[in-house]
Design an enzyme around this catalytic site. Structure first.
Site, short mmCIF file in Angstrom:
data_model
loop_
_atom_site.label_atom_id
_atom_site.label_comp_id
_atom_site.label_asym_id
_atom_site.label_seq_id
_atom_site.Cartn_x
_atom_site.Cartn_y
_atom_site.Cartn_z
CE1 TYR A 51 -3.07 -3.02 0.38
CE2 TYR A 51 -3.29 -2.56 2.72
CZ TYR A 51 -3.59 -3.33 1.61
OH TYR A 51 -4.44 -4.41 1.76
N GLY A 198 -14.82 -6.26 2.44
CA GLY A 198 -15.84 -6.06 1.41
C GLY A 198 -17.26 -6.23 1.89
CB ALA A 201 -20.95 -5.38 -2.05
N GLY A 203 -19.89 -0.42 -1.40
CA GLY A 203 -20.92 0.56 -1.06
C GLY A 203 -22.29 0.26 -1.67
CG LEU A 204 -22.46 -1.91 -5.34
CD1 LEU A 204 -22.19 -3.14 -6.19
CD2 LEU A 204 -23.03 -0.79 -6.20
CG LEU A 205 -24.65 -4.94 -0.14
CD1 LEU A 205 -23.99 -6.07 0.63
CD2 LEU A 205 -26.01 -5.38 -0.69
CE LYS A 208 -19.62 4.73 -2.70
NZ LYS A 208 -18.23 4.50 -3.12
#
Length: 298
Positions: A51, A198, A201, A203-205, A208
């Protein structure tokens, strides 16, 4: 904050932990955020030599200098930066691991790493040689425990069979249930802790805009997000519900949340203190979509 034992190790870590990869920008602000997380009960901080070309480790090292006994630090090895900085190459050799750990220790300003993880892995790696390196470092006291960060079932199975790994970091959420098929049960049976990343996911859950994700269509992702919101109801936020889904599985020790801002830290802390899902709520979420499975590396 709830704390759990990481597999058969002697590491007790917070149920929600701090994924440091996202930290960027003003280092003083990042250090302040890390201190706030510790003050609020987060004890596990996860970084990697990859990183920001090691700068991430340096930030974590500066943040916790003088308070080393209060934190559990995990970092990762195996991706070797090219001299010209154009990218990195996979190198799980014993020689490289023994060399790389010295640099990580220096950047982290510590004499030991609590959890040293192989940052990937393939079935064609010199696995016994890699394990030898970790065991040697453990004997030398430079690391307390070791694990792998991998989603490949065939690689995970080999390390379970051949090594003394304390943990596996893998991706797990309502939209990525691939680990449920074989891996989670195997790790639970062998008392190996799971560090789940994750949970939201991407931010889909958690609000987003929907898009296709893994093998799920945009419409299926919308269905999953809607179900999370419904289960959340008035008592939880969608993000809290998504994280609690990840944590409902008994194999999972901690949800590693990527944190870059104060708001993200607050969301992670709210998820840690949210009510666990009951069996009916878990079932309601599981029934929305068929669980996906690993198609490769089986």
């Amino acid at each position: 904050m709830k704390y759990k034992q990481l597999g058969k190790s002697d590491l007790s870590i917070s149920e929600v932990s701090f994924g440091c990869m996202s930290l960027q920008g003003d280092e003083n602000e990042s250090i302040k955020l890390l201190h706030q997380a510790l003050d609020k009960g987060i004890t596990y901080f996860d970084t990697a030599d990859l990183y920001d070309k090691g700068k991430n480790e340096e930030t974590v090292g500066r943040a916790f200098k003088g308070m080393r006994d209060k934190v559990i630090i995990g970092t990762k090895v195996g991706n070797q930066w090219r001299p010209d900085g154009s990218g990195w190459d996979w190198n799980p050799s014993k020689t490289y691991i023994l060399q790389a750990v010295e640099q990580s220790l220096k950047r982290l300003q510590t004499d030991y790493i609590d959890l040293y993880q192989l940052h990937g892995g393939t079935i064609d790696d010199p696995i016994d040689e890699t394990i030898e390196a970790f065991e040697q470092l453990k004997q030398q006291g430079k690391i307390r425990h070791y694990g792998i960060s991998s989603i490949r079932p065939n690689v995970i199975q080999e390390y379970v069979r051949r090594s003394n790994i304390a943990s596996v970091m893998l991706q797990y959420s309502l939209l990525d249930r691939r680990a449920e098929e074989k891996v989670l049960e195997l790790l639970q049976q062998n008392n190996i802790g799971v560090l789940a990343r994750g949970s939201l996911a991407q931010g889909l859950l958690a609000g987003k805009p929907a898009k296709s994700y893994l093998n799920y269509t945009l419409e299926e992702v919308q269905q999953a997000a809607k179900a999370v919101t419904e289960v959340a109801g008035a008592s939880r936020k969608a993000s809290e519900t998504a994280v609690r889904f990840t944590l409902h599985h008994p194999a999972v020790t901690s949800a590693v949340m990527g944190i870059r801002t104060k708001q993200q830290l607050e969301e992670a802390l709210h998820a840690a203190s949210a009510e666990p899902l009951d069996q009916a709520e878990v079932r309601q979420l599981e029934e929305v979509l068929p669980a996906n499975k690993y198609e490769q590396h089986r």
